[in-house]
Design a protein around this motif. Structure first.
Motif, PDB file in Angstrom:
ATOM      1  N   SER A 171     -35.952  17.686  -2.894  1.00 30.76           N
ATOM      2  CA  SER A 171     -35.593  18.875  -2.115  1.00 30.76           C
ATOM      3  C   SER A 171     -34.329  18.651  -1.286  1.00 30.76           C
ATOM      4  O   SER A 171     -33.869  17.518  -1.092  1.00 30.76           O
ATOM      5  CB  SER A 171     -36.739  19.252  -1.166  1.00 30.76           C
ATOM      6  N   SER A 172     -33.806  19.751  -0.765  1.00 34.83           N
ATOM      7  CA  SER A 172     -32.648  19.659   0.130  1.00 34.83           C
ATOM      8  C   SER A 172     -32.998  18.882   1.398  1.00 34.83           C
ATOM      9  O   SER A 172     -32.136  18.204   1.978  1.00 34.83           O
ATOM     10  CB  SER A 172     -32.160  21.065   0.501  1.00 34.83           C
ATOM     11  N   GLU A 197     -31.095  23.630  -6.332  1.00 34.43           N
ATOM     12  CA  GLU A 197     -31.146  23.294  -4.905  1.00 34.43           C
ATOM     13  C   GLU A 197     -30.555  21.908  -4.648  1.00 34.43           C
ATOM     14  O   GLU A 197     -29.847  21.704  -3.664  1.00 34.43           O
ATOM     15  CB  GLU A 197     -32.592  23.335  -4.393  1.00 34.43           C
ATOM     16  N   SER A 201     -27.286  20.975  -2.344  1.00 31.79           N
ATOM     17  CA  SER A 201     -27.459  20.135  -1.149  1.00 31.79           C
ATOM     18  C   SER A 201     -26.676  18.831  -1.237  1.00 31.79           C
ATOM     19  O   SER A 201     -26.745  18.012  -0.325  1.00 31.79           O
ATOM     20  CB  SER A 201     -28.947  19.848  -0.913  1.00 31.79           C
TER      21      SER A 201
END
Length: 217
Positions: A171-172, A197, A201
């Motif tokens: 995830s970011s 994502e 990021s």
């Protein structure tokens, strides 16, 4: 290419696919409270910021009162305590990756925003034979990711500089954690958030399969 001596992994969406047990547990709570449930895929965007946040963002927007969040959280913990090992499994290739890292004398650890007891229980269930430097979940008095406090604490335990460690997650939040700690990052596209994502990021590397991590180190 530079060599790395240590790796810090996120847990949910990185090493383990936990979405089904989390979804089942939250949906049980929502059903009991008389609110609509969510599809399993929707939970992939809700997971990653701790249990309280998961309950809050799963409630209908107009029902996110302190009372409902606390009631839902209490019910969720009881439900998840019964379900968290039902359908959770390592992603394909992860057990083999961990064995390879061990054979290559790479230090590794887990840093998760999941509650500490569940983080430890799941790592123990699937990887009890491996020597993790640390297995950190949510800890009282320690800020959650993307704050780098836990990552830097792990670096100290490994006896390594941040630039010698890869921070790996889906995830970011994980990419930001690694960056905040001064570590290069690896975004895993098989996780909950996906490649888009991770690219947005600014992950140092993005991989589609666990074995690609071996090429990086």
């Amino acid at each position: 290419m530079k060599k790395y001596k240590g790796i810090i992994f996120d847990l949910d969406g990185t090493l383990l696919n936990t979405v089904y047990d989390l979804a089942d547990s939250v949906n049980e709570v929502l059903t009991h409270m008389g609110f609509p449930c969510h599809d399993e895929e929707e939970y992939k965007l809700k997971i990653g910021h701790g249990f309280r946040n998961l309950i809050e963002v799963s409630l209908p927007e107009d029902q996110r009162t302190e009372e409902n969040i606390e009631k839902g959280l209490d019910m969720f913990v009881k439900a998840y305590d019964q379900k968290y090992k039902n359908r959770t499994v390592p992603y394909n290739g992860i057990p083999e990756l961990m064995e390879q890292l061990h054979d290559r004398h790479i230090c590794f650890a887990v840093n998760s925003n999941k509650r500490m007891d569940y983080t430890n229980a799941l790592v123990d269930k699937f990887f009890s034979h491996l020597p993790f430097t640390a297995v950190f979940g949510e800890r009282e008095g320690v800020p959650k990711k993307p704050d780098p406090a836990s990552a830097l604490e792990i670096a100290g335990m490994m006896g390594l500089k941040p630039e010698e460690i890869l921070y790996i997650g889906d995830s970011s939040t994980d990419m930001a954690t690694g960056k905040n700690a001064g570590m290069d990052t690896v975004g895993v596209a098989w996780g909950f958030r996906g490649r888009e994502e991770l690219e947005a990021s600014g992950g140092t590397y993005i991989v589609d399969r666990p074995e690609e991590i071996l090429d990086i180190i």
